[in-house]
Scaffold this motif. Structure first.
Motif, PDB file in Angstrom:
ATOM      1  N   PRO A 118       0.809  -1.227   0.000  1.00 17.46           N
ATOM      2  CA  PRO A 118       0.000   0.000   0.000  1.00 17.46           C
ATOM      3  C   PRO A 118       0.840   1.273   0.000  1.00 17.46           C
ATOM      4  CG  PRO A 118      -0.062  -1.051   2.145  1.00 17.46           C
ATOM      5  CD  PRO A 118       0.634  -2.006   1.240  1.00 17.46           C
ATOM      6  N   LYS A 119       2.090   1.155   0.379  1.00 18.94           N
ATOM      7  CA  LYS A 119       2.984   2.317   0.386  1.00 18.94           C
ATOM      8  C   LYS A 119       4.197   2.035  -0.495  1.00 18.94           C
ATOM      9  CE  LYS A 119       1.772   4.081   4.966  1.00 18.94           C
ATOM     10  NZ  LYS A 119       2.296   4.521   6.283  1.00 18.94           N
TER      11      LYS A 119
ATOM     12  N   THR B  93      -0.388   7.957   0.523  1.00 17.89           N
ATOM     13  CA  THR B  93       0.473   7.570  -0.591  1.00 17.89           C
ATOM     14  C   THR B  93      -0.049   8.228  -1.861  1.00 17.89           C
ATOM     15  OG1 THR B  93       0.942   5.433   0.436  1.00 17.89           O
ATOM     16  CG2 THR B  93       1.349   5.625  -1.929  1.00 17.89           C
ATOM     17  N   PRO B  94       0.803   8.976  -2.588  1.00 18.98           N
ATOM     18  CA  PRO B  94       0.320   9.640  -3.800  1.00 18.98           C
ATOM     19  C   PRO B  94      -0.093   8.631  -4.865  1.00 18.98           C
ATOM     20  CG  PRO B  94       2.705   9.830  -3.599  1.00 18.98           C
ATOM     21  CD  PRO B  94       2.215   9.253  -2.316  1.00 18.98           C
ATOM     22  N   GLU B  95      -0.973   9.050  -5.748  1.00 18.57           N
ATOM     23  CA  GLU B  95      -1.448   8.194  -6.823  1.00 18.57           C
ATOM     24  C   GLU B  95      -0.303   7.901  -7.796  1.00 18.57           C
ATOM     25  OE1 GLU B  95      -4.880   8.190 -10.361  1.00 18.57           O
ATOM     26  OE2 GLU B  95      -4.438  10.029  -9.218  1.00 18.57           O
ATOM     27  N   SER B  96      -0.279   6.686  -8.311  1.00 16.72           N
ATOM     28  CA  SER B  96       0.735   6.326  -9.305  1.00 16.72           C
ATOM     29  C   SER B  96       0.060   5.944 -10.614  1.00 16.72           C
ATOM     30  CB  SER B  96       1.599   5.162  -8.811  1.00 16.72           C
ATOM     31  OG  SER B  96       0.850   3.966  -8.734  1.00 16.72           O
ATOM     32  N   PHE B  97       0.820   6.113 -11.704  1.00 19.94           N
ATOM     33  CA  PHE B  97       0.330   5.807 -13.039  1.00 19.94           C
ATOM     34  C   PHE B  97       1.221   4.744 -13.670  1.00 19.94           C
ATOM     35  CE2 PHE B  97      -0.828  10.119 -11.967  1.00 19.94           C
ATOM     36  CZ  PHE B  97      -2.169  10.178 -12.327  1.00 19.94           C
ATOM     37  N   GLU B  98       0.616   3.931 -14.548  1.00 17.21           N
ATOM     38  CA  GLU B  98       1.382   2.914 -15.253  1.00 17.21           C
ATOM     39  C   GLU B  98       1.942   3.469 -16.552  1.00 17.21           C
ATOM     40  OE1 GLU B  98      -0.259  -1.180 -15.276  1.00 17.21           O
ATOM     41  OE2 GLU B  98      -1.951  -0.287 -14.196  1.00 17.21           O
TER      42      GLU B  98
ATOM     43  N   VAL C  23       9.104   5.139 -10.301  1.00 15.08           N
ATOM     44  CA  VAL C  23       8.992   4.095  -9.275  1.00 15.08           C
ATOM     45  C   VAL C  23       9.095   2.759 -10.000  1.00 15.08           C
ATOM     46  CG1 VAL C  23       7.473   3.055  -7.531  1.00 15.08           C
ATOM     47  CG2 VAL C  23       7.482   5.549  -7.870  1.00 15.08           C
ATOM     48  N   PHE C  24       9.816   1.793  -9.429  1.00 17.56           N
ATOM     49  CA  PHE C  24       9.878   0.512 -10.139  1.00 17.56           C
ATOM     50  C   PHE C  24       9.854  -0.683  -9.197  1.00 17.56           C
ATOM     51  CE2 PHE C  24      14.575   1.725 -10.352  1.00 17.56           C
ATOM     52  CZ  PHE C  24      14.965   0.912  -9.307  1.00 17.56           C
TER      53      PHE C  24
ATOM     54  N   ARG D 183       7.824  -1.347  -5.679  1.00 16.29           N
ATOM     55  CA  ARG D 183       7.307   0.025  -5.606  1.00 16.29           C
ATOM     56  C   ARG D 183       8.369   0.942  -5.007  1.00 16.29           C
ATOM     57  NH1 ARG D 183       1.353   1.166  -4.052  1.00 16.29           N
ATOM     58  NH2 ARG D 183       1.541   2.391  -5.982  1.00 16.29           N
ATOM     59  N   PHE D 184       9.567   0.833  -5.528  1.00 20.04           N
ATOM     60  CA  PHE D 184      10.739   1.534  -4.995  1.00 20.04           C
ATOM     61  C   PHE D 184      10.815   2.931  -5.598  1.00 20.04           C
ATOM     62  CE2 PHE D 184      15.166   2.795  -4.816  1.00 20.04           C
ATOM     63  CZ  PHE D 184      15.541   2.418  -3.535  1.00 20.04           C
TER      64      PHE D 184
END
Length: 617
Positions: free
Chosen positions: A83-84, A404-409, A422-423, A431-432
């Motif tokens: 989640p983080k 946790t901020p939103e992430s995009f693919e 982030v990878f 999610r590094f």
């Protein structure tokens, strides 16, 4: 016999050419279909399947209260598992276990690591990351893009010299059961024969390999490399990890030129008294043996002296090495000032520079450069799983945010926007957060391409105003254009830090301009005024703090030539200097910083102040 050898070598060259082209066409095909088929998601599921029985993932399932047998078959489930976002502190105890217990395997990834990386420490304390495997397709993709975009023939056993150290240390687990090599990620790749130079079968026998393995102090290594390399008039490729390494090498060559020519003329090697660290007896005997020893070469020494006497060191690379085809090193907008200095001094701009790779110690190759002398980077959707956090103008606004901020693919990023990379990797990072900031600039078939433009969290603050690296670079570049001829004939070199309640802009000044103190004082005052005005226009918090006199007006430090270009690098690599030597184990990947922070870079700031020509307030 020679005919048979020629036939075998020809067959191997053809095979190598066809293999690179095959893998390259496969790379292009996947670039066309990756977004539509969501190839990158499949990479994520492959990583999770491979590492499902590792200690880290088992522990993470327990923390997230997800059953060990539940299949993670969607990105949504993956985000519930993690989640983080993660950082090094989330892995440190597992890395320590690897370093302590030689029995234990399957900690972060499957099996035992093949080596441990050590980071340069540029953006924090040096760290170790376990390397379990290297993706052989990654260097093939880079070799394909190189041979596709550089007009010269790179398949003929090009004579190449790499400036990267191959030295490493060994680490024995506390229970004495296992030993790991510890080195830069570039060294690990070279030792595993998974670098571009090996894939393209460049001729790397110009300089004895013992120099790269056994001489650990960088200037000493450069000195010996130069003694051999300057005698090879047919050199075709010169490579380094970062462009700063090339500048350092060529600047050092200019400084030691007469000394090097003397040894070339006499066929000798330097005595220990002229080195930073004495050679071991074994290394000195090896370099003086019949296998490596160079005969006296007065003709080449005289030729080199004549070349320099005619036009100095300007564009000297193609005058020393007329067959030079390309350079290989990392370039990006965030270190463009160093690239411009190289192209305005030693390096002939007609010779292409291939940007090598976008990678880091945590994962060697995250993206492939698209073409020479450009910053476009192409992701590798089968190597890592990418996520992207959008960066707004205030890129530090979520620093203290609990959410946790939103992430995009990969298929969701938009051209023109900035993101933090982030990878998730096969080596067991999930999610590094890399803290690298990119800007999406175009497409390579269906894949987005980007420029690496800076790092997240790089900002200066005196009274909570938070002026970011991107803001500072844009402002400084805009005001220096008008004045640069007053203090330099090459690309301006600068850095910035805080001293008490002021922003301090430090700028290198050419040696021949250092005595004109009146002109430097006048130029410095005008730069201070314009810098202050631009900061007020760009940053409302800075403007408010200036009005309330919480921040004083900026100052300018005129510095000795090369203080920032090579001086800081020498300082950080020299363990004999107080506060120096912090990066001596990570010389290959040592980067340069525009922003110097007092707490972390105090010794470097002190070094900068020791090289002041004039201070202007």
């Amino acid at each position: 016999m020679w005919l048979w050898t020629w036939f075998l070598n020809t067959c191997l060259s053809i095979y190598r050419y066809l293999l690179i082209k095959y893998k390259g066409h496969k790379f292009d095909h996947e670039a066309k279909i990756s977004i539509e088929q969501k190839t990158n998601r499949q990479t994520l599921f492959n990583i999770l399947k491979q590492n499902q029985n590792t200690k880290f993932l088992i522990d993470q399932r327990k923390k997230s209260q997800i059953d060990q047998n539940e299949n993670i078959d969607s990105v949504e489930k993956f985000k519930k598992l993690f989640p983080k976002f993660t950082e090094y502190s989330d892995y440190k105890s597992y890395v320590d276990e690897i370093k302590n217990d030689g029995h234990t395997k399957d900690i972060l990834s499957v099996g035992f690591p093949i080596a441990l990386t050590n980071t340069s420490g540029t953006s924090g304390d040096p760290k170790n990351y376990p390397v379990y495997s290297l993706d052989i397709n990654e260097p093939y993709n880079i070799a394909y893009m190189m041979t596709k975009t550089i007009p010269s023939n790179l398949f003929n056993g090009c004579k190449c010299v790499s400036l990267n150290s191959l030295s490493y240390e060994t680490y024995t687990t506390k229970d004495k059961l296992k030993t790991y090599d510890v080195s830069a990620i570039t060294t690990i790749a070279a030792r595993e024969k998974q670098n571009v130079e090996t894939i393209l079968k460049f001729n790397q026998d110009i300089v004895p390999s013992i120099i790269f393995y056994e001489i650990k102090q960088q200037n000493d290594m450069f000195l010996f490399i130069l003694i051999w390399t300057l005698q090879c008039k047919d050199l075709e490729i010169l490579s380094s990890t970062f462009v700063m390494g090339l500048i350092h090498f060529l600047t050092f060559m200019e400084e030691k030129f007469d000394f090097i020519c003397k040894h070339i003329e006499l066929g000798t090697i330097p005595v220990d008294e002229s080195l930073s660290v004495p050679l071991s007896v074994d290394v000195r005997l090896a370099l003086q043996s019949s296998q490596y020893r160079l005969p006296p070469n007065p003709n080449r020494a005289e030729e080199l002296r004549k070349i320099v006497s005619e036009n100095g060191f300007h564009y000297v690379t193609t005058r020393f090495w007329p067959n030079l085809k390309c350079g290989i090193c990392i370039i990006s907008p965030s270190i463009r000032q160093f690239e411009l200095k190289l192209l305005s001094t030693y390096w002939n701009p007609k010779i292409p520079i291939y940007p090598y790779v976008y990678g880091m110690s945590e994962h060697h190759r995250i993206a492939v450069p698209a073409k020479p002398n450009a910053y476009d980077l192409i992701p590798q959707p089968r190597s890592v799983f990418y996520e992207f956090i959008e960066v707004e103008d205030d890129d530090d606004k979520d620093e203290d945010d609990e959410q946790t901020p939103e992430s995009f693919e990969l298929h969701q990023v938009e051209e023109g926007k900035r993101y933090e990379v982030v990878f998730t990797t096969y080596d067991g990072l999930y999610r590094f957060r890399t803290e690298d900031i990119i800007k999406i600039v175009g497409r390579y078939y269906s894949l987005p391409t980007w420029h690496l433009i800076g790092r997240r969290g790089q900002y200066l603050s005196i009274s909570n105003e938070h002026v970011t690296e991107l803001e500072l670079r844009e402002i400084i570049n805009s005001i220096l254009r008008e004045y640069e001829k007053e203090f330099t004939s090459v690309s301006p070199q600068y850095s910035i830090f805080i001293d008490k309640s002021s922003y301090v802009l430090s700028i290198e000044v050419d040696e021949e301009k250092q005595d004109n103190k009146d002109q430097l004082k006048q130029t410095g005052k005008e730069l201070c005024t314009k810098f202050d005005e631009k900061l007020k226009e760009s940053n409302e918090d800075y403007k408010t703090c200036r009005e309330k006199k919480k921040i004083s007006s900026p100052s300018v430090l005129w510095l000795k030539y090369n203080t920032l270009t090579t001086g800081i690098r020498d300082f950080r690599l020299d363990p004999n200097k107080p506060g120096g030597g912090s990066a001596c184990k990570g010389a290959n990947q040592l980067k340069s910083q525009m922003i110097l922070k007092k707490k972390k870079d105090n010794a470097v700031i002190k070094f900068v102040k020791e090289n002041i020509v004039l201070q202007v307030n």
